[in-house]
Design an enzyme around this catalytic site. Structure first.
Site, PDB file in Angstrom:
ATOM      1  N   LYS A  70       0.840  -1.197   0.000  1.00 22.68           N
ATOM      2  CA  LYS A  70       0.000   0.000   0.000  1.00 22.68           C
ATOM      3  C   LYS A  70       0.874   1.245   0.000  1.00 22.68           C
ATOM      4  O   LYS A  70       2.101   1.163   0.174  1.00 22.68           O
ATOM      5  CB  LYS A  70      -0.920  -0.007   1.222  1.00 22.68           C
ATOM      6  CG  LYS A  70      -0.192  -0.058   2.553  1.00 22.68           C
ATOM      7  CD  LYS A  70      -1.155  -0.172   3.719  1.00 22.68           C
ATOM      8  CE  LYS A  70      -0.390  -0.207   5.042  1.00 22.68           C
ATOM      9  NZ  LYS A  70      -1.288  -0.144   6.200  1.00 22.68           N
ATOM     10  N   TYR A  81      16.977  29.814   6.133  1.00 20.92           N
ATOM     11  CA  TYR A  81      15.936  30.595   6.793  1.00 20.92           C
ATOM     12  C   TYR A  81      16.230  30.774   8.282  1.00 20.92           C
ATOM     13  O   TYR A  81      16.682  29.844   8.959  1.00 20.92           O
ATOM     14  CB  TYR A  81      14.582  29.906   6.629  1.00 20.92           C
ATOM     15  CG  TYR A  81      13.972  30.096   5.260  1.00 20.92           C
ATOM     16  CD1 TYR A  81      13.676  31.369   4.768  1.00 20.92           C
ATOM     17  CD2 TYR A  81      13.686  28.995   4.460  1.00 20.92           C
ATOM     18  CE1 TYR A  81      13.121  31.543   3.521  1.00 20.92           C
ATOM     19  CE2 TYR A  81      13.119  29.160   3.202  1.00 20.92           C
ATOM     20  CZ  TYR A  81      12.841  30.443   2.729  1.00 20.92           C
ATOM     21  OH  TYR A  81      12.291  30.603   1.490  1.00 20.92           O
TER      22      TYR A  81
END
Length: 341
Positions: free
Chosen positions: A35, A241
């Protein structure tokens, strides 16, 4: 067009992991959960390799995942059962539904039935019918291939594991199911009493290790990224940042085509490691959406366009990033080329 990101996927390690889990499963057959696009590696590539190795049971979450693999003619089961919207796909015979609710069971009966699996809840309180409903005849007459349940705490040593095992074992012979299945990757490690007739490993197939018994499981996936730019940050200069990293001296850095949009999470800020061969190159400053910076003083020949590997041993990467091993795999983004070796 080749992407500036790729996943190096080790076919031999994948197959070796399945064979190790198959051996740990004893007399039980060993399937494979594929999955979430094969836990991020690519379900098609995973399924083809495991089928060639001898795997005969595959599990996906949704009918869309099953339909995407229909040309492979795999023995598939769909964990989430059947909604009304899924009945056309289910009727095509691509996969068996794992029926989870009385409504799904009624829907399947009304459509004419056919081979199915059934999930029973033994204490996790997620999906599954109640054991007392089985005693009341809810499953009577169904053509059940596999009766399943799911362990809530198999990665821990807790009394709940034995309670769930015993509750599930008490259903033997009461449903007409051809076989019973309880154990996931960690459940396999709990011992023969948890294997029943079929095991359903997922994470450990792909290099995840949650118990000491998984110590032989091999890493399957290594992310690699190209260098966009190499530059020198002068002493006192900052990177990224919020200026969270400041150069203690003139420092050579490289900017890589990789960030949290690709599943390389912000938790790797200042903790992640890249490598060129055996040379360790630390992640400097914040991971941003599409880029990271690494220190490359130790790699004087590394240049724009070169490839760098990221450390991605799953337990170690989980500790470094604060993310679960499952998240580290399933969030690997679509911008990676997936390259099987």
């Amino acid at each position: 067009m080749n992407a500036p990101l790729r996943l190096r996927l080790d076919s031999a390690a994948l197959v070796a992991n399945w064979r190790a889990l198959d051996a740990m499963s004893g007399r039980a057959a060993c399937g494979a959960a594929i999955k979430a696009d094969g836990y991020g590696l690519g379900a098609r590539g995973v399924a083809e390799r495991l089928a060639a190795a001898g795997c005969r049971d595959f599990f996906v979450a949704t009918w869309a995942e099953a339909m995407a693999l229909r040309d492979l003619d795999l023995p598939l089961a769909v964990f989430h059962g059947v909604r009304a919207e899924d009945m056309a796909a289910a009727a095509a015979g691509v996969a068996r539904p794992v029926l989870n609710t009385p409504m799904q069971i009624a829907r399947w009966r009304e459509a004419g039935g056919g081979p199915c699996d059934v999930m029973v809840d033994t204490g996790m309180n997620r999906l599954g019918v109640a054991p007392e409903d089985i005693g009341g005849g809810l499953l009577d007459g169904l053509d059940i291939v596999t009766l399943m349940s799911h362990l809530a705490c198999a990665d821990e040593d807790t009394a709940m594991n034995a309670r769930q095992r015993d509750a599930f074992a008490a259903l033997a012979g009461r449903t007409g199911a051809a076989r019973m299945s309880l154990a996931n990757s960690s459940g396999i490690a709990l011992g023969a009493d948890y294997a029943f007739d079929l095991t359903r490993p997922g994470l450990a197939l792909y290099g995840g290790r949650q118990r000491d018994e998984h110590r032989g499981i091999a890493q399957v996936v290594t992310p690699e990224a190209q260098v966009i730019q190499r530059r020198c940050v002068p002493a006192g200069g900052v990177v990224g940042y919020n200026a969270t990293w400041r150069a203690p001296a003139d420092t050579e850095i490289a900017i890589l085509n990789l960030g949290y949009a690709d599943g390389y999470f912000r938790g790797f800020s200042g903790t992640g490691i890249a490598r060129v061969g055996d040379v360790v190159l630390p992640v400097l400053g914040r991971v941003s959406m599409d880029m990271i910076a690494i220190g490359v003083d130790a790699a004087p020949r590394l240049a724009e366009g070169d490839w760098v590997a990221l450390d991605y041993d799953l337990p170690a990467a989980s500790a470094a990033s604060g993310m679960a091993q499952y998240e580290l795999l399933t969030c690997l983004g679509a911008r990676f080329d997936r390259c099987w070796l």
